[in-house]
Design a protein around this motif. Structure first.
Motif, PDB file in Angstrom:
ATOM      1  N   VAL A   1       1.656 -10.942  -1.574  1.00 31.83           N
ATOM      2  CA  VAL A   1       0.563 -11.402  -0.710  1.00 31.83           C
ATOM      3  C   VAL A   1      -0.667 -10.535  -0.942  1.00 31.83           C
ATOM      4  O   VAL A   1      -1.776 -11.052  -1.164  1.00 31.83           O
TER       5      VAL A   1
ATOM      6  N   PHE B   1      -0.113 -16.147   4.743  1.00 29.86           N
ATOM      7  CA  PHE B   1      -0.557 -14.784   5.040  1.00 29.86           C
ATOM      8  C   PHE B   1      -1.836 -14.433   4.276  1.00 29.86           C
ATOM      9  O   PHE B   1      -2.660 -13.662   4.775  1.00 29.86           O
ATOM     10  N   VAL B   2      -2.000 -14.985   3.092  1.00 30.30           N
ATOM     11  CA  VAL B   2      -3.256 -14.752   2.364  1.00 30.30           C
ATOM     12  C   VAL B   2      -4.418 -15.332   3.172  1.00 30.30           C
ATOM     13  O   VAL B   2      -5.445 -14.682   3.385  1.00 30.30           O
ATOM     14  N   GLN B   3      -4.251 -16.559   3.647  1.00 31.80           N
ATOM     15  CA  GLN B   3      -5.327 -17.187   4.422  1.00 31.80           C
ATOM     16  C   GLN B   3      -5.503 -16.499   5.772  1.00 31.80           C
ATOM     17  O   GLN B   3      -6.610 -16.438   6.308  1.00 31.80           O
TER      18      GLN B   3
ATOM     19  N   MET C   1       0.876 -18.121   1.006  1.00 34.36           N
ATOM     20  CA  MET C   1      -0.514 -18.523   1.218  1.00 34.36           C
ATOM     21  C   MET C   1      -0.904 -18.488   2.690  1.00 34.36           C
ATOM     22  O   MET C   1      -2.071 -18.298   3.031  1.00 34.36           O
TER      23      MET C   1
ATOM     24  N   TRP D   1       7.813  -9.738  -1.216  1.00 32.74           N
ATOM     25  CA  TRP D   1       6.854 -10.817  -0.946  1.00 32.74           C
ATOM     26  C   TRP D   1       5.558 -10.272  -0.358  1.00 32.74           C
ATOM     27  O   TRP D   1       4.482 -10.789  -0.632  1.00 32.74           O
TER      28      TRP D   1
ATOM     29  N   ARG E   1      -7.971 -12.897  -5.281  1.00 35.78           N
ATOM     30  CA  ARG E   1      -8.937 -13.864  -4.739  1.00 35.78           C
ATOM     31  C   ARG E   1     -10.256 -13.166  -4.407  1.00 35.78           C
ATOM     32  O   ARG E   1     -11.336 -13.716  -4.634  1.00 35.78           O
TER      33      ARG E   1
ATOM     34  N   THR F   1      -2.249 -11.236  -4.291  1.00 37.90           N
ATOM     35  CA  THR F   1      -3.014 -12.488  -4.280  1.00 37.90           C
ATOM     36  C   THR F   1      -4.346 -12.293  -3.563  1.00 37.90           C
ATOM     37  O   THR F   1      -5.387 -12.786  -4.007  1.00 37.90           O
ATOM     38  N   ILE F   2      -4.308 -11.554  -2.457  1.00 37.79           N
ATOM     39  CA  ILE F   2      -5.550 -11.276  -1.723  1.00 37.79           C
ATOM     40  C   ILE F   2      -6.539 -10.541  -2.630  1.00 37.79           C
ATOM     41  O   ILE F   2      -7.723 -10.896  -2.704  1.00 37.79           O
TER      42      ILE F   2
ATOM     43  N   TYR G   1      -5.138 -13.313   6.284  1.00 39.57           N
ATOM     44  CA  TYR G   1      -5.946 -12.122   5.991  1.00 39.57           C
ATOM     45  C   TYR G   1      -7.424 -12.503   5.904  1.00 39.57           C
ATOM     46  O   TYR G   1      -8.290 -11.837   6.471  1.00 39.57           O
TER      47      TYR G   1
END
Lengths: 192, 229
Positions: free
Chosen positions: B65, A60-62, A58, B61, B72, B68-69, A64
C-alpha cells in the motif's frame, strides 16, 4: 459479531494522528485495526482473491489520499467501508465479466443443483463455505447489505452512509435475502 | 397480505423485516409452530457473522500500500501525462526512476528517506538512469526512534544492505546515512525501519521483511525505487 464497533481507540488514535498532520500514522492505525476485517469483506464481495486483494489495497491507497479531506461526518470506519464498497463493486464487475457466474436474488435456483450436491462434495463441505457460496450468488447490492450488516456488524444508519441508500431500503434487502440464503443452503443439503 | 399464506411464509415476508428494523416480533410470530423457523434464521444470522473468517490479507500488504502511494505521488509530481504514453506498470516504474533524489513531501511525518544515485565518476545526479558501478546514497530522518535501520533489496528478493549504526551506515543525531554500491542490474528498493523496540531479523525478501516489521510495530518508509540498467 465483529468487535470493531466497540473499538473507538483506533478511531481516536487515527484522528489524533490526523490532527498532527501525520496521514501516514493515521493510515497505519487504520490498516492495523481494519485491514483484516475489510479484507474479509472484499473477498466475499468480489469472489476472486486476486481482484479482492487489489480492491483491498486500493481502498487504503485512496483512503491515504483522502484523509487530508476527511471531514468527520462519519466514523473513519464507516468512511473506509464507503471507499471499499466502491472498489469492491468495481472489482466484482470485473470478476462477473470474467466468470458470468452471478445471478440476481430472484433468479437463484429453487431446486438443488445436482452438480452441487454430489455426495463426495457434501461430505467434506463446511457450512461456512457453503454459506459463502450462497452469498456469492446474491446480486452485488444485496450481497453488500448482507455482509455489512452481519459479517461486519454495521448499523443500518452507518450502512446508509456507506451505500448511499435509505436504511429502510437496506433493511428490506437484507430481510428478503435471508429466505433466499436459507433455501440455497437447504438446496445444498444443509440445514441450519 | 395473501390469506392463503402460511404462518411461516408471513414470518419470512414480515417477521424477518421486523427483525431487521429492530422491532419486536408480532404475537403471531411468537407462535410455537414457528419455533424451528425462528431458530433457523437465528442460526443463519449467527453463521453470517463468520463468513470469510478464514481469509486474511497476504503478508506484506501494508508495505505494498505504501509503495503504491509513493508511486502515485511520484507520478503526480512529475506529470500524469506519462501515464497516457506508456502502460501503467511501466509508468509507475519509470516515475519512480525519474524521481530518484526527490525529497519526500511535508506530509510524510518525521520519518523520511531520500534516495540519490551517484554516478560511478561524478557528482550525485537526480532523475537519471543508474548503471552498474553507480552508488546509491541514502539519507534518512529517523526522529527519536531508538532503533533505526536501512535496508536495500535487489529485485525485491535479495537483501543487499542492512545496517543501523555500523558501516556503511553512519548515524548522527536524527540522521542516518549510507552509501551502497550498485554492482548488478535490477531494481533496488530501499527501506527505512524505525522502532522503539528491536527490529525483527530479515528473512531476505522485501514483502516478508516489511510485513514482519510492520507486525512488530515498526514504522516502515519506502524510498523511491531505482532501476539499474
Amino acid at each position: 459479531m465483529s468487535a470493531a464497533l466497540s473499538a473507538p481507540p483506533a478511531e481516536d488514535e487515527a484522528l489524533e494522528a490526523l490532527e498532527r498532520g501525520d496521514r501516514k500514522a493515521a493510515l497505519t492505525v487504520l490498516m492495523r485495526d481494519y485491514g483484516a476485517t475489510l479484507y474479509r469483506y472484499c473477498c466475499k464481495m468480489v469472489g476472486n482473491n486476486d481482484l479482492a486483494e487489489e480492491a483491498h489495497q486500493m481502498t487504503f491507497v485512496q483512503a491515504y489520499e483522502g484523509l487530508a479531506r476527511f471531514a468527520g461526518r462519519s466514523s473513519l470506519r464507516t468512511w473506509l467501508f464507503g471507499i471499499a464498497r466502491h472498489r469492491c463493486l468495481d472489482a466484482a464487475k470485473i470478476a462477473r465479466r470474467r466468470s458470468r457466474r452471478f445471478e440476481l436474488v430472484d433468479e437463484l435456483p429453487e431446486s438443488p443443483d445436482e452438480a452441487e450436491v454430489a455426495e463426495d462434495e457434501l461430505a467434506g463441505r463446511d457450512l461456512r463455505q457453503a454459506l459463502g457460496r450462497c452469498i456469492d450468488k446474491l446480486a452485488p447490492a444485496v450481497r453488500t447489505a448482507v455482509l455489512l450488516r452481519y459479517q461486519q456488524d454495521i448499523s443500518y444508519p452507518d450502512m446508509a452512509q456507506i451505500c448511499k441508500a435509505r436504511p429502510a431500503t437496506l433493511q428490506a434487502r437484507v430481510a428478503r435475502a435471508m429466505p433466499v440464503l436459507r433455501r440455497c443452503m437447504e438446496n445444498q443439503g444443509l440445514r441450519l | 397480505m395473501n390469506a392463503s399464506m402460511s404462518r411461516e411464509e408471513r414470518f419470512e415476508q414480515v417477521g424477518l423485516l421486523q427483525i431487521e428494523q429492530g422491532e419486536a416480533l408480532g404475537d403471531d410470530f411468537a407462535h410455537p409452530e414457528l419455533a424451528a423457523t425462528r431458530r433457523t434464521y437465528g442460526a443463519l444470522r449467527q453463521a453470517l457473522t463468520t463468513v470469510g473468517e478464514e481469509a486474511s490479507p497476504p503478508a506484506g500488504w501494508e508495505a505494498r500500500v505504501f509503495a503504491t502511494i509513493a508511486r502515485r505521488k511520484s507520478a503526480r509530481r512529475r506529470g500524469g501525462w506519462l501515464r497516457l504514453l506508456i502502460p501503467a506498470g511501466a509508468a509507475a516504474a519509470l516515475a519512480a526512476l525519474l524521481l530518484v533524489g526527490t525529497p519526500p513531501g511535508p506530509d510524510e511525518g518525521v520519518a523520511t528517506l531520500t534516495v540519490r544515485v551517484e554516478a560511478g565518476a561524478g557528482p550525485a545526479r537526480r532523475g537519471s538512469e543508474a548503471h552498474p558501478g553507480d552508488r546509491l546514497r541514502l539519507e534518512a530522518r529517523t526522529g527519536d526512534a531508538a532503533h533505526a535501520e536501512l535496508r536495500v533489496y535487489r529485485s525485491d528478493r535479495e537483501l543487499v544492505l542492512r545496517c543501523s549504526t555500523a558501516p556503511p551506515c553512519v548515524r548522527q543525531g536524527q540522521t542516518l546515512r549510507a552509501d551502497v554500491p550498485l554492482p548488478a542490474l535490477g531494481t533496488y528498493q530501499s527501506l527505512l525501519l524505525l522502532s522503539d523496540s528491536p527490529l525483527p531479523a530479515p528473512a531476505g525478501t522485501l514483502d516478508a521483511d516489511a510485513g514482519s516489521a510492520l507486525e512488530a510495530g515498526a514504522h516502515v518508509t519506502l524510498g523511491d525505487e531505482v532501476s539499474v540498467q
